[in-house]
Design a protein around this motif. Structure first.
Motif, PDB file in Angstrom:
ATOM      1  N   ARG A 187      37.319  38.823  29.987  1.00 15.53           N
ATOM      2  CA  ARG A 187      38.033  39.825  30.780  1.00 15.53           C
ATOM      3  C   ARG A 187      37.058  40.601  31.661  1.00 15.53           C
TER       4      ARG A 187
ATOM      5  N   GLU B 193      37.009  40.796  35.723  1.00 15.81           N
ATOM      6  CA  GLU B 193      37.097  42.071  36.446  1.00 15.81           C
ATOM      7  C   GLU B 193      35.989  42.174  37.490  1.00 15.81           C
TER       8      GLU B 193
ATOM      9  N   ARG C 145      45.661  34.056  32.996  1.00 10.89           N
ATOM     10  CA  ARG C 145      45.288  35.445  32.705  1.00 10.89           C
ATOM     11  C   ARG C 145      44.174  35.904  33.643  1.00 10.89           C
TER      12      ARG C 145
ATOM     13  N   GLY D 105      45.689  36.702  36.888  1.00 10.19           N
ATOM     14  CA  GLY D 105      46.412  37.974  36.830  1.00 10.19           C
ATOM     15  C   GLY D 105      45.491  39.168  37.010  1.00 10.19           C
ATOM     16  N   ILE D 106      44.321  39.106  36.377  1.00 11.37           N
ATOM     17  CA  ILE D 106      43.346  40.194  36.515  1.00 11.37           C
ATOM     18  C   ILE D 106      42.859  40.283  37.963  1.00 11.37           C
TER      19      ILE D 106
ATOM     20  N   GLY E 214      44.510  39.278  40.601  1.00 10.80           N
ATOM     21  CA  GLY E 214      45.641  39.750  41.390  1.00 10.80           C
ATOM     22  C   GLY E 214      45.829  41.255  41.326  1.00 10.80           C
ATOM     23  N   GLU E 215      45.492  41.860  40.183  1.00 13.07           N
ATOM     24  CA  GLU E 215      45.602  43.315  40.055  1.00 13.07           C
ATOM     25  C   GLU E 215      44.689  44.033  41.038  1.00 13.07           C
ATOM     26  N   ARG E 216      43.573  43.407  41.427  1.00 13.87           N
ATOM     27  CA  ARG E 216      42.618  44.002  42.361  1.00 13.87           C
ATOM     28  C   ARG E 216      42.915  43.646  43.815  1.00 13.87           C
TER      29      ARG E 216
ATOM     30  N   PRO F  83      46.071  43.963  45.847  1.00 13.44           N
ATOM     31  CA  PRO F  83      47.468  44.357  46.041  1.00 13.44           C
ATOM     32  C   PRO F  83      48.135  43.586  47.177  1.00 13.44           C
TER      33      PRO F  83
END
Length: 195
Positions: free
Chosen positions: A25, A29, A53, A56-57, A59-61, A63
């Motif tokens: 993770r 990041e 997963r 997804g991490i 993609g969170e950064r 937007p």
């Protein structure tokens, strides 16, 4: 000239069940922070949980950037050599002709979908597996199929390949771990001395 920029990355470090570890993770990041500086249009990922997963991490950064599954990115053996090098002979024990053919079809599908110009300027992240990154590099360099065997790839290492209309692809960066501190590098490799 319109260029397709591919940023192929291996998922973060995972446990034997395919779930990201704490290290995986954190690696992801840090990779996401690096990718956030680029004009990314899409993030594609393998259907396997460790890649999904990781995507997804990322993609969170990013937007507003779509994160989608691509079956072509699934982990598989892309090519089984007729006469594997002795160091790899045990790895290929048990691969039958049907498995080798299935792997070759997946490898062809991967190249057909992603390893070509897109017709417009695009920046795409592919969150996949070590063998698929190696296969994309081998393809970009037009190397013999068995050359994928010598291309290792660390967890969350970045490989950048550009595809142009009417020109050969360019491998800009391979297995770059510059976004990771020393203690998070070289995961996903066997034991040995590392530079």
């Amino acid at each position: 000239m319109a260029t397709r920029h591919l940023y192929a990355v291996r998922h973060g470090s995972a446990d034997p069940f395919g779930e990201l570890t704490d290290v995986g993770r954190r690696q992801t990041e840090l990779l996401a922070e690096r990718l956030a500086r680029l004009p990314v249009d899409a993030v594609w990922h393998s259907p396997l949980p460790r890649a999904a997963r990781s995507a997804g991490i990322i993609g969170e950064r990013l937007p507003g950037v779509p994160v989608r599954e691509a079956a072509e990115l699934v982990d598989h053996v892309p090519h089984v050599p007729d006469d594997p090098p002795p160091a790899w002979a045990g790895f290929f024990d048990g691969y039958d002709a049907a498995e080798a053919d299935a792997g070759a079809r997946l490898a062809d599908a991967l190249v057909d979908r992603f390893a070509r110009p897109a017709g417009t300027e695009t920046h795409e992240v592919l969150v996949t597996h070590a063998y698929q990154v190696a296969w994309l590099v081998r393809s970009a360099l037009d190397a013999p199929p068995a050359r994928w065997l010598g291309l290792g790839c660390g967890n969350t290492a970045l490989t950048a390949i550009e595809y142009y209309d009417g020109a050969a692809p360019a491998v800009l960066v391979y297995n770059d771990m510059g976004h990771l501190p020393a203690d998070l590098r070289w995961t996903g490799f066997g034991p040995g001395t590392r530079p």
